[in-house]
Design a protein around this motif. Structure first.
Motif, mmCIF file in Angstrom:
data_model
loop_
_atom_site.group_PDB
_atom_site.id
_atom_site.type_symbol
_atom_site.label_atom_id
_atom_site.label_comp_id
_atom_site.label_asym_id
_atom_site.label_seq_id
_atom_site.Cartn_x
_atom_site.Cartn_y
_atom_site.Cartn_z
ATOM 1 N N ILE A 1 2.563 -1.066 8.668
ATOM 2 C CA ILE A 1 2.272 0.323 8.249
ATOM 3 C C ILE A 1 2.074 0.428 6.738
ATOM 4 O O ILE A 1 2.108 1.517 6.178
ATOM 5 C CB ILE A 1 3.372 1.311 8.734
ATOM 6 C CG1 ILE A 1 4.743 1.004 8.089
ATOM 7 C CG2 ILE A 1 3.492 1.332 10.240
ATOM 8 C CD1 ILE A 1 5.758 2.149 8.259
ATOM 9 N N ALA A 2 1.891 -0.727 6.082
ATOM 10 C CA ALA A 2 1.747 -0.709 4.619
ATOM 11 C C ALA A 2 0.276 -0.707 4.227
ATOM 12 O O ALA A 2 -0.541 -1.354 4.882
ATOM 13 C CB ALA A 2 2.429 -1.930 4.020
ATOM 14 N N PRO A 3 -0.069 -0.021 3.126
ATOM 15 C CA PRO A 3 -1.441 -0.111 2.649
ATOM 16 C C PRO A 3 -1.753 -1.542 2.221
ATOM 17 O O PRO A 3 -0.858 -2.262 1.771
ATOM 18 C CB PRO A 3 -1.473 0.834 1.441
ATOM 19 C CG PRO A 3 -0.071 1.198 1.146
ATOM 20 C CD PRO A 3 0.798 0.785 2.277
ATOM 21 N N GLY A 4 -2.999 -1.931 2.383
ATOM 22 C CA GLY A 4 -3.437 -3.241 1.870
ATOM 23 C C GLY A 4 -3.102 -4.422 2.754
ATOM 24 O O GLY A 4 -3.680 -5.498 2.579
ATOM 25 N N LYS A 5 -2.184 -4.279 3.677
ATOM 26 C CA LYS A 5 -1.826 -5.413 4.542
ATOM 27 C C LYS A 5 -2.740 -5.385 5.762
ATOM 28 O O LYS A 5 -2.482 -4.699 6.761
ATOM 29 C CB LYS A 5 -0.337 -5.359 4.954
ATOM 30 C CG LYS A 5 0.615 -5.397 3.772
ATOM 31 C CD LYS A 5 0.421 -6.672 2.943
ATOM 32 C CE LYS A 5 1.390 -6.754 1.774
ATOM 33 N NZ LYS A 5 0.851 -7.486 0.626
ATOM 34 N N ASP B 1 -8.200 2.125 3.949
ATOM 35 C CA ASP B 1 -7.767 2.422 2.565
ATOM 36 C C ASP B 1 -8.101 3.871 2.194
ATOM 37 O O ASP B 1 -7.288 4.556 1.557
ATOM 38 C CB ASP B 1 -8.423 1.457 1.569
ATOM 39 C CG ASP B 1 -8.008 0.023 1.851
ATOM 40 O OD1 ASP B 1 -6.796 -0.230 1.927
ATOM 41 O OD2 ASP B 1 -8.896 -0.835 2.021
ATOM 42 N N ALA B 2 -9.294 4.313 2.611
ATOM 43 C CA ALA B 2 -9.672 5.710 2.356
ATOM 44 C C ALA B 2 -8.715 6.632 3.103
ATOM 45 O O ALA B 2 -8.235 7.640 2.553
ATOM 46 C CB ALA B 2 -11.107 5.958 2.811
ATOM 47 N N PHE B 3 -8.416 6.270 4.351
ATOM 48 C CA PHE B 3 -7.499 7.101 5.149
ATOM 49 C C PHE B 3 -6.115 7.155 4.495
ATOM 50 O O PHE B 3 -5.485 8.217 4.439
ATOM 51 C CB PHE B 3 -7.388 6.575 6.592
ATOM 52 C CG PHE B 3 -6.449 7.417 7.412
ATOM 53 C CD1 PHE B 3 -6.907 8.553 8.067
ATOM 54 C CD2 PHE B 3 -5.093 7.110 7.481
ATOM 55 C CE1 PHE B 3 -6.024 9.375 8.766
ATOM 56 C CE2 PHE B 3 -4.214 7.922 8.184
ATOM 57 C CZ PHE B 3 -4.676 9.048 8.831
ATOM 58 N N SER B 4 -5.657 5.994 4.007
ATOM 59 C CA SER B 4 -4.327 5.950 3.372
ATOM 60 C C SER B 4 -4.244 6.954 2.236
ATOM 61 O O SER B 4 -3.234 7.649 2.080
ATOM 62 C CB SER B 4 -4.044 4.563 2.789
ATOM 63 O OG SER B 4 -3.957 3.638 3.815
ATOM 64 N N ALA B 5 -5.314 7.028 1.436
ATOM 65 C CA ALA B 5 -5.301 7.962 0.297
ATOM 66 C C ALA B 5 -5.300 9.406 0.774
ATOM 67 O O ALA B 5 -4.492 10.219 0.321
ATOM 68 C CB ALA B 5 -6.502 7.694 -0.601
ATOM 69 N N VAL B 6 -6.182 9.713 1.723
ATOM 70 C CA VAL B 6 -6.374 11.121 2.089
ATOM 71 C C VAL B 6 -5.264 11.646 3.007
ATOM 72 O O VAL B 6 -5.043 12.862 3.067
ATOM 73 C CB VAL B 6 -7.793 11.348 2.683
ATOM 74 C CG1 VAL B 6 -7.901 10.941 4.137
ATOM 75 C CG2 VAL B 6 -8.219 12.793 2.518
ATOM 76 N N ALA C 1 -6.615 4.893 -3.237
ATOM 77 C CA ALA C 1 -7.297 3.992 -2.285
ATOM 78 C C ALA C 1 -7.485 2.603 -2.904
ATOM 79 O O ALA C 1 -7.235 1.581 -2.266
ATOM 80 C CB ALA C 1 -8.646 4.581 -1.877
ATOM 81 N N GLU C 2 -7.900 2.584 -4.176
ATOM 82 C CA GLU C 2 -8.143 1.289 -4.847
ATOM 83 C C GLU C 2 -6.839 0.508 -5.023
ATOM 84 O O GLU C 2 -6.791 -0.703 -4.833
ATOM 85 C CB GLU C 2 -8.820 1.508 -6.211
ATOM 86 C CG GLU C 2 -10.245 2.033 -6.114
ATOM 87 C CD GLU C 2 -11.177 1.121 -5.316
ATOM 88 O OE1 GLU C 2 -11.032 -0.112 -5.411
ATOM 89 O OE2 GLU C 2 -12.029 1.654 -4.572
ATOM 90 N N LYS C 3 -5.779 1.218 -5.395
ATOM 91 C CA LYS C 3 -4.477 0.556 -5.556
ATOM 92 C C LYS C 3 -4.005 0.009 -4.201
ATOM 93 O O LYS C 3 -3.480 -1.111 -4.111
ATOM 94 C CB LYS C 3 -3.457 1.563 -6.126
ATOM 95 C CG LYS C 3 -2.028 1.074 -6.192
ATOM 96 C CD LYS C 3 -1.786 0.107 -7.324
ATOM 97 C CE LYS C 3 -0.344 -0.391 -7.293
ATOM 98 N NZ LYS C 3 0.031 -1.150 -8.446
ATOM 99 N N GLY C 4 -4.208 0.807 -3.149
ATOM 100 C CA GLY C 4 -3.818 0.385 -1.797
ATOM 101 C C GLY C 4 -4.449 -0.950 -1.427
ATOM 102 O O GLY C 4 -3.788 -1.827 -0.865
ATOM 103 N N LYS C 5 -5.730 -1.121 -1.775
ATOM 104 C CA LYS C 5 -6.431 -2.381 -1.455
ATOM 105 C C LYS C 5 -5.760 -3.571 -2.118
ATOM 106 O O LYS C 5 -5.843 -4.692 -1.643
ATOM 107 C CB LYS C 5 -7.890 -2.327 -1.948
ATOM 108 C CG LYS C 5 -8.762 -1.394 -1.174
ATOM 109 C CD LYS C 5 -10.169 -1.371 -1.770
ATOM 110 C CE LYS C 5 -10.902 -0.158 -1.215
ATOM 111 N NZ LYS C 5 -12.155 0.138 -1.877
ATOM 112 N N ARG C 6 -5.113 -3.328 -3.270
ATOM 113 C CA ARG C 6 -4.535 -4.443 -4.041
ATOM 114 C C ARG C 6 -3.092 -4.763 -3.640
ATOM 115 O O ARG C 6 -2.513 -5.711 -4.154
ATOM 116 C CB ARG C 6 -4.570 -4.122 -5.547
ATOM 117 C CG ARG C 6 -5.964 -3.918 -6.118
ATOM 118 C CD ARG C 6 -5.945 -3.938 -7.646
ATOM 119 N NE ARG C 6 -5.172 -2.855 -8.238
ATOM 120 C CZ ARG C 6 -5.660 -1.650 -8.527
ATOM 121 N NH1 ARG C 6 -6.922 -1.361 -8.279
ATOM 122 N NH2 ARG C 6 -4.880 -0.724 -9.064
#
Ligand SMILES: NC(=O)C1=CN([C@@H]2O[C@H](COP(=O)(O)OP(=O)(O)OC[C@H]3O[C@@H](n4cnc5c(N)ncnc54)[C@H](OP(=O)(O)O)[C@@H]3O)[C@@H](O)[C@H]2O)C=CC1
Ligand SMILES: O=C(O)[C@@H]1CCC=N1
Length: 264
Positions: free
Chosen positions: A94-98, A164-169, A258-263
């Motif tokens: 459930i983590a962003p980026g993983k 990633d977009a979904f995570s941000a919004v 979103a960009e941070k999530g990707k990293r």
């Protein structure tokens, strides 16, 4: 089918609350692990589920295993449990980026993998979660995941490239909305409203506005225009928000998230 959570903080507790409320499984069929005894006690007292400080026990007992620790600890936890994962398990990150690939590669074995992005409004049954699965997950298992996620709000499967977009919004945005409500309430207090009323009035206005977007199907701009009387008070506030760059600030904040999530 027993459900396990490795890590039981804010997000896992919110999800478990929905699962129990909707009776997806009984509390005896949920096991959670925490890092500390204080965390275990909190989970036992708040949720009444079985707790352990041994992550491996979660994997031994549960078939669906949620990884609900911070992303920084994903690798460490997977290294600890990966030899116990079998074809009967479904591993849910459930983590962003993983990404699904990262989860599979880190496990180093063929494992059914799901990626979900929930949000904290799950705590009050008003979550918005999206997810995607790898191709080892059957249609029936995907439906089980849907059933779990719908116990704490709305759910949709989306292509992984949109996570990633979904995570941000949806994952991050509640924080920004809370900041908006707090700022609205501060201004209301400055104008003389008692603080407790200021929070509840501001929150109700935000909830009602969101409900209008969801239920009328009308464009947000049209709904905004309906509020702005010619030469009235609202349009003066709109002018100031535009001058202060509100839209751009929101755009930049979500892009940054979103960009941070990707990293991660
Ligand atoms: N909060 C949010 O809005 C959202 C969070 N997420 C994701 O959910 C995940 C969890 O976040 P959140 O619930 O906010 O985090 P919290 O800090 O609230 O909870 C983390 C939990 O992990 C436990 N923990 C830490 N290390 C270990 C370990 N090695 N083994 C077992 N348990 C461990 C902690 O135990 P203890 O209490 O004992 O320290 C705690 O219960 C993150 O990956 C985050 O990105 C996703 C969407 C939204
Ligand atoms: O801040 C974070 O990284 C997590 C993911 C979405 C919400 N909280």
């Amino acid at each position: 089918m027993k459900i396990g959570f490795i890590g039981c903080g804010n997000m896992a507790s919110a999800m478990i609350g929905g699962i129990l409320k909707k009776g997806i499984v009984k509390k005896e069929e949920i096991i959670v692990s925490n890092l500390t005894e204080a965390g275990s006690r909190r989970s036992r007292e708040k949720l009444g589920v079985e707790t352990t400080m041994d992550n491996r026990q979660v994997v031994t007992q549960a078939e669906i295993v949620f990884l609900a620790v911070k992303p920084q600890f994903y690798e460490e936890v997977l290294t600890e449990i990966k030899d116990l994962l079998t074809e009967k398990h479904i591993l849910v990150g459930i983590a962003p980026g993983k990404t699904l690939k990262w989860l599979e590669d880190t496990c180093g074995c063929p494992v059914k993998t799901v990626r979900l992005m929930p949000n904290t409004p799950a705590q009050v049954g008003a979550g918005m979660t999206a997810g995607c699965c790898n191709d080892r997950v059957t249609e029936e298992e995907a439906q089980k995941i849907r059933e779990i996620a719908e116990s704490f709000g709305r759910f949709e499967f989306i292509p992984e490239r949109l996570m990633d977009a979904f995570s941000a919004v949806c994952g991050c945005s509640p924080a920004y909305v809370f900041m908006f409500i707090e700022a609205m309430a501060d201004a209301a207090v400055a104008q003389g409203l008692p603080r407790s009323q200021a929070y509840s009035f501001a929150a109700q206005a935000v909830m009602g506005s969101a409900k209008m977007v969801l239920e009328t199907g009308r464009h947000p701009a049209e709904l905004k225009d309906m509020v702005c009387s010619p030469a009235g008070s609202t349009i003066e506030g709109v002018r100031i928000l535009e001058d202060k760059g509100m839209r751009s600030a929101v755009f930049e904040a979500l892009t940054g998230a979103a960009e941070k999530g990707k990293r991660l």
